[in-house]
Design an enzyme around this catalytic site. Structure first.
Site, mmCIF file in Angstrom:
data_model
loop_
_atom_site.group_PDB
_atom_site.id
_atom_site.type_symbol
_atom_site.label_atom_id
_atom_site.label_comp_id
_atom_site.label_asym_id
_atom_site.label_seq_id
_atom_site.Cartn_x
_atom_site.Cartn_y
_atom_site.Cartn_z
ATOM 1 N N ILE A 134 0.855 -1.182 0.000
ATOM 2 C CA ILE A 134 0.000 0.000 0.000
ATOM 3 C C ILE A 134 0.894 1.236 0.000
ATOM 4 O O ILE A 134 1.719 1.400 0.893
ATOM 5 C CB ILE A 134 -0.866 0.020 1.278
ATOM 6 C CG1 ILE A 134 -1.712 -1.259 1.362
ATOM 7 C CG2 ILE A 134 -1.737 1.268 1.335
ATOM 8 C CD1 ILE A 134 -2.366 -1.464 2.724
ATOM 9 N N GLY A 135 0.714 2.083 -0.983
ATOM 10 C CA GLY A 135 1.517 3.307 -1.048
ATOM 11 C C GLY A 135 0.690 4.530 -0.705
ATOM 12 O O GLY A 135 0.208 5.238 -1.597
ATOM 13 N N SER A 195 1.002 6.580 2.977
ATOM 14 C CA SER A 195 1.729 7.545 3.808
ATOM 15 C C SER A 195 3.001 8.041 3.131
ATOM 16 O O SER A 195 3.587 7.346 2.294
ATOM 17 C CB SER A 195 2.119 6.906 5.142
ATOM 18 O OG SER A 195 0.981 6.593 5.881
ATOM 19 N N SER A 231 4.805 -1.753 4.200
ATOM 20 C CA SER A 231 5.141 -3.069 4.747
ATOM 21 C C SER A 231 5.308 -4.063 3.613
ATOM 22 O O SER A 231 4.432 -4.201 2.767
ATOM 23 C CB SER A 231 4.028 -3.559 5.667
ATOM 24 O OG SER A 231 3.901 -2.676 6.750
ATOM 25 N N GLU A 260 -10.969 -2.892 5.025
ATOM 26 C CA GLU A 260 -9.656 -2.877 5.655
ATOM 27 C C GLU A 260 -9.757 -2.780 7.173
ATOM 28 O O GLU A 260 -8.911 -3.277 7.890
ATOM 29 C CB GLU A 260 -8.862 -1.689 5.092
ATOM 30 C CG GLU A 260 -7.395 -1.756 5.436
ATOM 31 C CD GLU A 260 -6.693 -0.423 5.234
ATOM 32 O OE1 GLU A 260 -7.106 0.341 4.358
ATOM 33 O OE2 GLU A 260 -5.731 -0.162 5.967
#
Lengths: 387, 354
Positions: free
Chosen positions: A132-133, A135, A167, A252
């Site tokens: 997941i991109g 932050s 992550s 999520e």
């Protein structure tokens, strides 16, 4: 809603008994073979590409997707059963977790047919991993302030900036990045953002490890330096990235991973205290059990509502807020009930001490990832007041 | 739940809005019987829900009764409807006809407080309790007592008892009742099994959780509404993060209580419900203990005056969390069961509770 909860409950008991047993047998076999030792937070820390392949072969990755994309065409509740069983067992499911839960679902909903045909079967086989991109160094809770930019060029876009806390970027294949495709507009803070599929082997992509305080490597910074992304790797519409990303938040935030991260510790706690349980231990265990029960029920209600096409954002936020507090409470109750020397590195530590150490050392992340408690509570309060 | 459920809930809500008013609650707490409220409850057949029509009841299921009582709890209705239902169900279990009149019952925990001694033509009943709900207002008190051999039940006319008024934290009547050498005809005394008594105790526990879930719903509504009405520093207080934090925690607890109650209502008509009953009492008890201080903190000084309606709800939650088992009492039982099952059986135990 009452009726649907009722239906889901019946389904979970009757229709999924066989599936549940199948997963349990598989887990037992794998444990007997010594494939894995149960661990806390296994959906972040338990990386085993081999194990992910095995799950893919059994149809337990991407299991809700249509068969033509490599899925199994099963219901969200069937997926709930499989994931909760794997989480409760502390099985190593981190490698494919994000791709299965989030990225695949996103592509299914907003991706082009070409993207679905290319990516989904690879994910479902347990061989293709996503990160997941979201932050960035200067954008955390205030995500809409992000500054990674995509500039339009011939045949595609050129990306510059950096994504943080990604992550698994060091073993994953792709990142779905939310980036700015038009300048910030204070009147429309959520506009001008778009989602891109970024191949992590692209020239210009650097994955820099950021180690946790335990020394473990999960986090990374993904630096994008003039990375060219072809037109066909845009997800959905340009400028619609925020809406597309938020649509998945209820999934999520409400899943069983939001309250089962430290479940393997609870099992070890029971193993230790069963020898000589006093009244205090019984009461504390009873409280944890009742909390676990209600969290699971809440999570199932959200899954059922989602299955019926609703977006219960408030309930999903509540599950995450209460669930992650509970994950921390297990660690706290355990250390107070059983005096021990928790350690992940000491060669003499017992299973209880290892699980306790994992739970404590991973605990700060529980209430940060996927929306901090503070952000969630803001969302909850606004919804409550708006009612 | 049955087909009558929706109708029952709607009519209960309407009755509550019209009759369970602030004035009625205050008067009742001051010792005046809410006769209009009770009369409409009685006329609407609410006192015998979940008792078959053949046995003089209104029909419907236990789940129907529980969903109705959630509404009663939400409105803090000052009536012995929970006690009347519980007494009627116990009477039905031992083959007696239901009564539409207000009833109460002595606690199963206190069965040794009341002694039946065999005398010519019947029994002599002696005993006392200092916590019988609504005794001074009802028309019959179901007494659970013991003889030398067994547990016995009879219905006693309150006029034959010495009653001194007492209350719980909610201002609800919890009275001292003394019975001395009261002669009871043989036909009016019936033996009861431990299983029937335990089942009634679980039903009492479930009733309490329903009342509390209703109260917590009300608590959230009152608190959320106040944060919109009340302004300080030039803006409604819900705009402050500290208040939002309170609202979010309160909402989480109230929702947990709601989902627990929803699940229990579904379970009672189809499954065995003992484990869920104890879990739900723990969940709503913890929810009450976390939510009540938040509501009072948010509402400030006005919230703990007798002028404001908040206290009807918060005092009842304080009282009800202790009735039919505190969180600790049930958690000890549940914990013992789980520990005794062993670690490998724990997860299967959780997933079997669907």
């Amino acid at each position: 809603m009452k009726k649907t909860t009722n239906k889901s409950t019946e389904e979970l008991v009757d229709n999924f008994k066989e599936l549940r047993n199948e997963v349990r047998n598989f887990i037992d076999e794998e444990k007997a073979k010594g494939t894995f030792e149960p661990q806390c937070d296994s959906w972040l820390g338990g990386v085993s590409t081999e194990f992910s392949h095995k799950l893919g072969k059994r149809g337990w990755v991407g299991m809700t997707w249509p068969k033509k994309y490599g899925g199994s065409g099963k219901s969200a509740l069937a997926r709930f059963v499989v994931t909760e069983e794997l989480l409760a067992a502390g099985a190593p499911i981190a490698a494919h977790w994000v791709a299965d839960r989030q990225s695949g679902a996103l592509l299914l909903k907003y991706g082009t047919e070409e993207q679905r045909k290319y990516y989904l079967p690879k994910i479902a086989s347990g061989e293709s991993y996503f990160v997941i991109g979201l932050s960035e160094p200067n954008s955390g809770s205030d995500l809409a302030s992000l500054s990674t930019v995509a500039e339009k060029v011939d045949g595609g876009w050129v990306l510059n900036g950096s994504k943080l806390w990604t992550s698994g970027a060091h073993y994953s294949h792709y990142m779905i990045g939310l980036v700015r495709t038009s300048p910030q507009d204070s009147n429309n803070r959520h506009g001008g953002l778009s989602q891109f599929i970024i191949d992590l082997t692209n020239p210009g992509v650097t994955v820099r490890p950021i180690h946790l305080m335990t020394g473990e490597h999960h986090f990374n910074e993904v630096i994008l330096d003039n990375v060219f992304i072809p037109e066909n790797q845009i997800v959905g519409e340009i400028g619609n990235g925020w809406t597309q990303g938020m649509a998945e938040l209820a999934y999520e935030r409400s899943g069983p991973e939001r309250f089962l991260s430290t479940f393997p510790l609870l099992v070890e706690l029971l193993r230790v205290i069963q020898v000589d349980p006093d009244r205090f231990a019984k009461i504390e265990v009873g409280k944890l059990v009742s909390r676990l029960w209600i969290l699971r029920k809440m999570s199932i209600s959200v899954a059922t509502l989602l299955e019926n096409g609703e977006t219960p954002n408030l309930m999903a936020a509540l599950v995450k807020d209460l669930g992650t507090q509970f994950e921390k409470q297990i660690a706290e109750t355990s250390r107070l009930l059983v005096s021990s020397n928790p350690s992940v590195t000491s060669p003499f530590s017992s299973a209880f001490e290892r699980r306790l150490a994992e739970a404590i050392l991973h605990s700060p992340g529980f209430t940060l990832r996927g929306g901090t408690t503070e952000i969630l509570r803001g969302i909850i309060a606004k919804e409550v007041v708006a009612k | 739940m049955s087909d009558i459920n929706e109708m029952l809930i709607d009519s209960t809500k309407k009755i509550m809005r019209d009759f369970s008013t602030k004035e009625t609650i205050v008067e009742t707490e001051n010792g005046i019987w809410p006769k209009d409220l009770w009369q409409i409850i009685e006329e609407s057949g609410l006192t015998t829900v979940a008792i078959s029509e053949e046995n003089g009841g209104t029909g419907g299921t236990f789940g129907d009764a529980i969903s109705m009582l959630r509404v009663i709890g939400k409105f803090a209705a000052p009536i012995p409807l929970p006690e009347t239902l519980l007494a009627n169900w116990l009477l039905a279990d031992i083959g007696l006809r239901a009564s539409i009149k207000p009833l109460t019952l002595s606690s199963i925990d206190e069965k040794d407080n009341f002694t039946f001694t065999e005398v010519e033509g019947g029994w002599s009943l002696t005993g006392a309790s200092n916590y019988i709900p609504w005794a001074r207002f009802v028309e019959g008190i179901v007494i659970i007592g013991t003889s030398e051999k067994e547990t016995l039940i009879t219905v006693v006319d309150p006029a034959l008892c010495q009653i001194k008024p007492g209350t719980n934290l909610g201002g609800e009547s919890r009275d001292f009742v003394e019975i001395q050498d009261q002669f009871i005809k043989k036909v009016e005394v019936i033996a009861v099994t431990e299983a029937v008594l335990m089942s009634n105790y679980y039903k009492g526990t479930i009733i309490k959780t329903a009342l509390m879930a209703g109260s917590l719903e009300r608590l959230l509504e009152l608190t959320a509404a106040y944060t919109k009405e009340r302004s300080q520093f030039g803006r409604p207080i819900h705009r402050f993060q500290a208040i939002q934090n309170h609202l979010a925690v309160l909402s989480g607890e109230a929702t947990a209580a709601k989902i627990a109650a929803d699940n229990l209502i579904e379970a009672v008509d189809t499954n065995s419900y003992e484990t869920q009953a104890m879990i739900t009492k723990i969940v709503v008890g913890e929810a009450a203990s976390k939510s009540v201080p938040i509501a009072h903190q948010v509402l400030g000084a006005i919230g703990f005056t007798d002028e404001h309606v908040l206290q009807f709800t918060t005092r009842r939650l304080w009282a009800w969390r202790d009735e039919y088992g505190t969180e600790s009492e049930w958690a000890e039982q549940l914990g013992a069961q789980v520990i005794n099952n062993g670690p490998e059986e724990f997860w299967p135990f959780i997933t079997a509770l669907d």
